[in-house]
Write a protein that holds these residues in place. Structure first.
Motif, PDB file in Angstrom:
ATOM      1  N   GLU A 180       0.823  -1.207   0.000  1.00 46.38           N
ATOM      2  CA  GLU A 180       0.000   0.000   0.000  1.00 46.38           C
ATOM      3  C   GLU A 180       0.860   1.263   0.000  1.00 46.38           C
ATOM      4  N   TYR A 181       1.997   1.222   0.662  1.00 49.98           N
ATOM      5  CA  TYR A 181       2.898   2.378   0.668  1.00 49.98           C
ATOM      6  C   TYR A 181       4.269   1.954   0.146  1.00 49.98           C
ATOM      7  N   GLY A 182       4.229   1.181  -0.941  1.00 51.20           N
ATOM      8  CA  GLY A 182       5.449   0.621  -1.521  1.00 51.20           C
ATOM      9  C   GLY A 182       6.443   1.650  -2.002  1.00 51.20           C
ATOM     10  N   LYS A 183       5.950   2.829  -2.456  1.00 51.42           N
ATOM     11  CA  LYS A 183       6.891   3.839  -2.946  1.00 51.42           C
ATOM     12  C   LYS A 183       7.784   4.364  -1.826  1.00 51.42           C
ATOM     13  N   VAL A 184       7.213   4.476  -0.614  1.00 52.18           N
ATOM     14  CA  VAL A 184       8.030   4.901   0.526  1.00 52.18           C
ATOM     15  C   VAL A 184       9.071   3.826   0.837  1.00 52.18           C
ATOM     16  N   ILE A 185       8.640   2.559   0.846  1.00 48.27           N
ATOM     17  CA  ILE A 185       9.556   1.455   1.119  1.00 48.27           C
ATOM     18  C   ILE A 185      10.662   1.409   0.070  1.00 48.27           C
ATOM     19  N   ASP A 186      10.307   1.654  -1.205  1.00 48.03           N
ATOM     20  CA  ASP A 186      11.318   1.655  -2.267  1.00 48.03           C
ATOM     21  C   ASP A 186      12.387   2.709  -2.004  1.00 48.03           C
ATOM     22  N   ASP A 187      11.950   3.894  -1.582  1.00 42.13           N
ATOM     23  CA  ASP A 187      12.929   4.952  -1.299  1.00 42.13           C
ATOM     24  C   ASP A 187      13.774   4.613  -0.072  1.00 42.13           C
ATOM     25  N   ILE A 188      13.161   3.957   0.922  1.00 45.01           N
ATOM     26  CA  ILE A 188      13.949   3.523   2.084  1.00 45.01           C
ATOM     27  C   ILE A 188      15.053   2.579   1.637  1.00 45.01           C
ATOM     28  N   TYR A 189      14.717   1.624   0.786  1.00 46.24           N
ATOM     29  CA  TYR A 189      15.731   0.704   0.257  1.00 46.24           C
ATOM     30  C   TYR A 189      16.809   1.459  -0.519  1.00 46.24           C
ATOM     31  N   ASP A 190      16.373   2.374  -1.389  1.00 49.41           N
ATOM     32  CA  ASP A 190      17.338   3.097  -2.222  1.00 49.41           C
ATOM     33  C   ASP A 190      18.263   3.959  -1.370  1.00 49.41           C
ATOM     34  N   PHE A 191      17.691   4.691  -0.400  1.00 49.35           N
ATOM     35  CA  PHE A 191      18.512   5.520   0.470  1.00 49.35           C
ATOM     36  C   PHE A 191      19.490   4.656   1.265  1.00 49.35           C
ATOM     37  N   ALA A 224      24.143   1.262  16.568  1.00 51.64           N
ATOM     38  CA  ALA A 224      23.522   2.499  17.059  1.00 51.64           C
ATOM     39  C   ALA A 224      23.684   3.613  16.029  1.00 51.64           C
ATOM     40  N   ASP A 225      24.861   3.703  15.403  1.00 52.94           N
ATOM     41  CA  ASP A 225      25.070   4.679  14.327  1.00 52.94           C
ATOM     42  C   ASP A 225      24.055   4.462  13.206  1.00 52.94           C
ATOM     43  N   GLU A 226      23.840   3.190  12.847  1.00 53.33           N
ATOM     44  CA  GLU A 226      22.935   2.892  11.740  1.00 53.33           C
ATOM     45  C   GLU A 226      21.495   3.289  12.077  1.00 53.33           C
ATOM     46  N   ILE A 227      21.042   3.024  13.307  1.00 45.76           N
ATOM     47  CA  ILE A 227      19.692   3.431  13.690  1.00 45.76           C
ATOM     48  C   ILE A 227      19.575   4.953  13.663  1.00 45.76           C
ATOM     49  N   PHE A 228      20.605   5.622  14.143  1.00 42.34           N
ATOM     50  CA  PHE A 228      20.669   7.090  14.098  1.00 42.34           C
ATOM     51  C   PHE A 228      20.487   7.577  12.659  1.00 42.34           C
ATOM     52  N   PHE A 229      21.183   6.948  11.713  1.00 40.00           N
ATOM     53  CA  PHE A 229      21.039   7.303  10.303  1.00 40.00           C
ATOM     54  C   PHE A 229      19.672   6.886   9.761  1.00 40.00           C
ATOM     55  N   PHE A 230      19.209   5.688  10.115  1.00 38.11           N
ATOM     56  CA  PHE A 230      17.948   5.182   9.594  1.00 38.11           C
ATOM     57  C   PHE A 230      16.775   6.092   9.953  1.00 38.11           C
ATOM     58  N   ILE A 234      14.457   7.438   6.927  1.00 32.54           N
ATOM     59  CA  ILE A 234      13.056   7.008   6.856  1.00 32.54           C
ATOM     60  C   ILE A 234      12.137   8.214   6.849  1.00 32.54           C
ATOM     61  N   ARG A 235      12.430   9.214   7.678  1.00 28.69           N
ATOM     62  CA  ARG A 235      11.629  10.444   7.675  1.00 28.69           C
ATOM     63  C   ARG A 235      11.690  11.124   6.304  1.00 28.69           C
ATOM     64  N   HIS A 241       6.737  11.413  -0.144  1.00 31.67           N
ATOM     65  CA  HIS A 241       5.462  10.849  -0.599  1.00 31.67           C
ATOM     66  C   HIS A 241       4.296  11.359   0.248  1.00 31.67           C
ATOM     67  N   ASP A 242       4.420  12.601   0.700  1.00 29.00           N
ATOM     68  CA  ASP A 242       3.339  13.327   1.354  1.00 29.00           C
ATOM     69  C   ASP A 242       2.818  12.635   2.613  1.00 29.00           C
ATOM     70  N   CYS A 243       3.715  12.018   3.371  1.00 28.25           N
ATOM     71  CA  CYS A 243       3.309  11.457   4.660  1.00 28.25           C
ATOM     72  C   CYS A 243       4.445  11.649   5.660  1.00 28.25           C
ATOM     73  N   PHE A 244       4.187  11.326   6.896  1.00 28.68           N
ATOM     74  CA  PHE A 244       5.184  11.420   7.956  1.00 28.68           C
ATOM     75  C   PHE A 244       5.624  10.015   8.353  1.00 28.68           C
ATOM     76  N   ALA A 245       6.831   9.909   8.844  1.00 24.03           N
ATOM     77  CA  ALA A 245       7.288   8.720   9.563  1.00 24.03           C
ATOM     78  C   ALA A 245       7.530   9.144  10.998  1.00 24.03           C
ATOM     79  N   THR A 246       6.967   8.401  11.942  1.00 22.38           N
ATOM     80  CA  THR A 246       7.149   8.755  13.349  1.00 22.38           C
ATOM     81  C   THR A 246       7.673   7.575  14.141  1.00 22.38           C
ATOM     82  N   PHE A 247       8.563   7.891  15.062  1.00 22.84           N
ATOM     83  CA  PHE A 247       9.144   6.890  15.959  1.00 22.84           C
ATOM     84  C   PHE A 247       8.620   7.056  17.380  1.00 22.84           C
TER      85      PHE A 247
END
Length: 451
Positions: A180-191, A224-230, A234-235, A241-247
């Protein structure tokens, strides 16, 4: 300075190959895990010997206010920022060719700043190393994709999917829900690929628009560095794609919260073997001691694993969140779970941490509890083999209570660093005080005309 680009990881070298590097972001995590620092032209970064920031960034609350300095006078001396070139990674969402470099904080005599979160984690790892041990961790990241929320007085809503309908909850592990939100997931993979960050897997969690990303096990500072970057990437992917990512630990009423489950094992540096497993593959006493340390000291560590007032909204029954300090084999109702594995992969999963925690501090606090168990050589309570959700616990249910428990655990404070614990307490007490002054919609609805 020698050519600093010679020290870069392969992914960063590939990213800037054949292109002009425009900008370098010199960043460091504050108490909340927010990236602080400065950006500069790459040409200036290549020639400048030192970089500075005031140490007051570690007294800043999540709202941008300043907490009281428990060390006394508020003079804001400069820290020296030292680049860790091994962390250099792309910022692929920027218009220009930009890289990020995580820096370590030192005082002007070259000593680590004890209140810097990355240094707190390194302090805990040094204690392990002094005993001949090297911890290994594997974090899991849960977060929500949501519709844009421009009015804080309005509830957070799930995002609109490609079907034109809002994402639905109770669709755990559904591939259609992820699509349903595959375009966001695609960008997460690409980034992530551009940044050289490895994703072990992505899946739909139980909440509406809730996603989980698993990371491969490895060195605690690197993870921990990777989560900091992730969190940042992700945001940025969501905003495209006109939405927010929240942790946030609990952003949507009636939906599950977002956790940062942490898997732990400990390797003997001399032999390379997992100290949780004996040569015959059985569980060792060290394994039991580690679990006992978590049971004994996690109440004091919760202030770092659940760092905001909202964090404690996760700790409610029947929402797939642990509310206990029980341990069990392959039992997801326990706060401490022993997953199915072979002897080499024997590990303990801490299910208490929220995704809103600073990854450096969450991992440091969790490892600190296990370290104390190994040192104290205590035994855990009997294994829980049934439903642990209904077992009473000593866990705190408010931030204020959690901070009190941290104050009451001097052994944990010593491992994390007493100066750091004082600063952390000051920042969090200030945030709690700010929250207490806010009148919520619930109070206006139910109390205004009824009491």
């Amino acid at each position: 300075m020698t050519n600093w680009t010679e020290h870069l990881p392969d992914a960063a070298t590939t990213y800037i190959a054949g292109r002009r590097l425009d900008e370098v972001e010199c960043i460091i995590a504050d108490i909340a895990g927010v990236a602080r620092g400065k950006a500069m032209p790459a040409s200036k970064f290549a020639t400048q010997a030192n970089y500075y920031l005031p140490n007051s960034i570690f007294l800043q609350t999540i709202t941008g206010e300043w907490a009281d300095n428990p060390g006394g006078q508020f003079t804001e001396p400069d820290m020296v920022l030292v680049p860790d070139y091994s962390t250099t990674t792309a910022a692929p969402w920027t218009a220009d060719v930009t890289v990020q470099v995580i820096h370590d904080a030192q005082d002007q005599a070259g000593n680590p700043i004890p209140i810097a979160p990355r240094n707190v984690l390194k302090r805990v790892l040094a204690l392990y190393a002094a005993k001949g041990w090297a911890p290994v961790v594997a974090p899991e990241m849960e977060f929500f994709l949501t519709a844009r929320n421009l009015d804080p007085n309005m509830p957070v809503l799930p995002p609109m999917g490609r079907s034109g309908r809002r994402a639905a909850g109770k669709q755990a592990y559904s591939m259609s829900a992820v699509d349903e939100y595959g375009k966001v997931i695609d960008d997460i993979y690409d980034f992530a690929e551009a940044q050289g960050l490895e994703i072990d897997g992505i899946l739909q969690e139980g909440g509406a628009g809730q996603v989980e990303i698993n990371l491969a096990h490895g060195d605690p500072v690197r993870l921990a560095d990777e989560i900091f970057f992730f969190k940042r990437l992700i945001r940025e992917a969501a905003l495209r794609h006109d939405c927010f990512a929240t942790f946030m630990a609990k952003p949507i009423e009636g939906e599950p919260g977002s956790a940062m489950h942490i898997h732990h094992s400990v390797v003997d540096i001399a032999t390379g073997k997992n100290i949780f497993s004996a040569p015959d593959g059985s569980e060792t006493e060290a394994f039991m001691h580690f679990i006992a340390g978590m049971q004994n000291h996690l109440p004091g560590a919760v202030a770092l694993l659940a760092p905001y007032v909202n964090s404690y909204r996760r700790y409610v029954p029947d929402f797939a969140a642990p509310i206990n300090l029980e341990w069990g084999r392959d039992n997801r109702t326990t706060g401490l779970r022993v997953p199915i594995s072979g002897a080499e992969g024997r590990r303990v999963e801490n299910r208490l941490a929220g995704m809103d925690c600073n990854p450096y501090l969450g991992i440091a606090a969790s490892l600190a509890c296990g370290y104390l168990g190994l040192i104290e050589a205590t035994k855990p309570r009997a294994e829980c083999t049934g439903d642990a959700y209904n077992i009473e616990t000593d866990l705190p249910y408010t931030l204020n209570d959690a901070l009190d428990l941290l104050e009451e655990d001097p052994a944990l404070q010593e491992v994390l660093g007493e100066e750091f614990c004082k600063v952390y307490d000051s920042v969090k007490r200030n945030e709690y005080k700010e929250f207490q002054q806010v009148i919520s919609p619930w109070e206006r609805e139910h109390l205004l005309l009824n009491v």
